[in-house]
Design a protein around this motif. Structure first.
Motif, short mmCIF file in Angstrom:
data_model
loop_
_atom_site.label_atom_id
_atom_site.label_comp_id
_atom_site.label_asym_id
_atom_site.label_seq_id
_atom_site.Cartn_x
_atom_site.Cartn_y
_atom_site.Cartn_z
N GLY A 25 0.78 -1.23 0.00
CA GLY A 25 0.00 0.00 0.00
C GLY A 25 0.81 1.28 0.00
N ASN A 26 2.05 1.23 0.42
CA ASN A 26 2.85 2.44 0.58
C ASN A 26 4.13 2.31 -0.24
N ILE A 27 4.39 3.26 -1.13
CA ILE A 27 5.56 3.19 -2.02
C ILE A 27 6.86 3.14 -1.23
N SER A 28 6.92 3.87 -0.13
CA SER A 28 8.12 3.88 0.70
C SER A 28 8.38 2.50 1.31
N THR A 29 7.31 1.85 1.77
CA THR A 29 7.44 0.50 2.34
C THR A 29 7.88 -0.49 1.28
N VAL A 30 7.29 -0.40 0.10
CA VAL A 30 7.64 -1.32 -1.00
C VAL A 30 9.12 -1.15 -1.35
N CYS A 31 9.54 0.09 -1.56
CA CYS A 31 10.94 0.34 -1.97
C CYS A 31 11.91 -0.03 -0.86
N SER A 32 11.57 0.28 0.38
CA SER A 32 12.43 -0.06 1.51
C SER A 32 12.59 -1.57 1.63
N THR A 33 11.50 -2.30 1.47
CA THR A 33 11.55 -3.77 1.57
C THR A 33 12.36 -4.36 0.43
N LEU A 34 12.12 -3.89 -0.79
CA LEU A 34 12.86 -4.42 -1.94
C LEU A 34 14.35 -4.09 -1.83
N LEU A 35 14.67 -2.89 -1.35
CA LEU A 35 16.07 -2.51 -1.17
C LEU A 35 16.72 -3.36 -0.09
N LEU A 36 16.02 -3.57 1.02
CA LEU A 36 16.56 -4.43 2.08
C LEU A 36 16.88 -5.81 1.55
N HIS A 37 16.01 -6.35 0.73
CA HIS A 37 16.27 -7.69 0.18
C HIS A 37 17.39 -7.69 -0.84
N GLN A 38 17.61 -6.57 -1.54
CA GLN A 38 18.79 -6.48 -2.40
C GLN A 38 20.05 -6.51 -1.53
N PHE A 39 20.00 -5.80 -0.41
CA PHE A 39 21.16 -5.81 0.49
C PHE A 39 21.40 -7.21 1.06
N VAL A 40 20.38 -7.77 1.68
CA VAL A 40 20.55 -9.01 2.43
C VAL A 40 20.74 -10.21 1.50
N VAL A 41 19.84 -10.36 0.55
CA VAL A 41 19.88 -11.55 -0.30
C VAL A 41 20.94 -11.41 -1.40
N THR A 42 20.83 -10.35 -2.22
CA THR A 42 21.74 -10.21 -3.35
C THR A 42 23.17 -9.99 -2.88
N PHE A 43 23.40 -8.99 -2.03
CA PHE A 43 24.77 -8.72 -1.56
C PHE A 43 25.27 -9.85 -0.68
#
Length: 156
Positions: A25-43
């Motif tokens: 529902g919230n663009i900030s939440t979506v982007c924050s979650t996707l970025l966190l997963h780029q950090f944790v999973v991808t990196f």
């Protein structure tokens, strides 16, 4: 181009978390979650894979790439491990720490961009793999930047 798999894994796990928490529902939440997963999973996976390929199996990896192995390869493996650890630490630390992790990933991306251009110059031709990796470097860096801007609180 295994990086595509790692980026996709980070996006997939982020989408799963958003679906499970109904966080779309919230663009900030979506982007924050996707970025966190780029950090944790991808990196994080870059760190694990870099440790295995450039430290534990350094000689085998050097042969596959057709490059000379040596202490610089080990040093590169440890830098990948450091990036992976930073990514995983983003679970607990945010704000300025995320900015530091982004800057580290930007530098990592620039190093990939640089090395693929150098390889094309060395070979005197542009291979599909090199051009693909250049495009991935640019697209991934752009994606990280857009996510970080819309996540909010990172660049402040």
């Amino acid at each position: 181009m295994f990086i595509i798999v790692l980026i996709a894994a980070g996006m997939l796990t982020g989408m799963i978390q958003l679906a499970m928490t109904q966080g779309f529902g919230n663009i900030s939440t979506v982007c924050s979650t996707l970025l966190l997963h780029q950090f944790v999973v991808t990196f994080g996976l870059i760190g694990v894979i870099g440790t295995i390929t450039n430290i534990i199996k350094a000689e085998d990896n050097a042969k596959v790439l057709g490059w000379p192995g040596g202490p610089f390869q080990i040093k590169y493996g440890f830098s990948q491990l450091g990036l992976g650890v930073m990514g995983i630490m983003c679970i607990w630390f945010q704000g300025g720490f995320w900015l530091g992790t982004l800057v580290s990933m930007y530098i990592y991306g620039i190093s990939g961009f640089w090395s693929h251009i150098a390889e094309m110059k060395r070979q005197g031709k542009a291979t599909v793999n090199d051009v693909g990796n250049l495009m991935i470097d640019v697209v991934h860096q752009t994606m990280l930047t857009v996510l970080s801007i819309y996540a909010g609180g990172i660049w402040a």
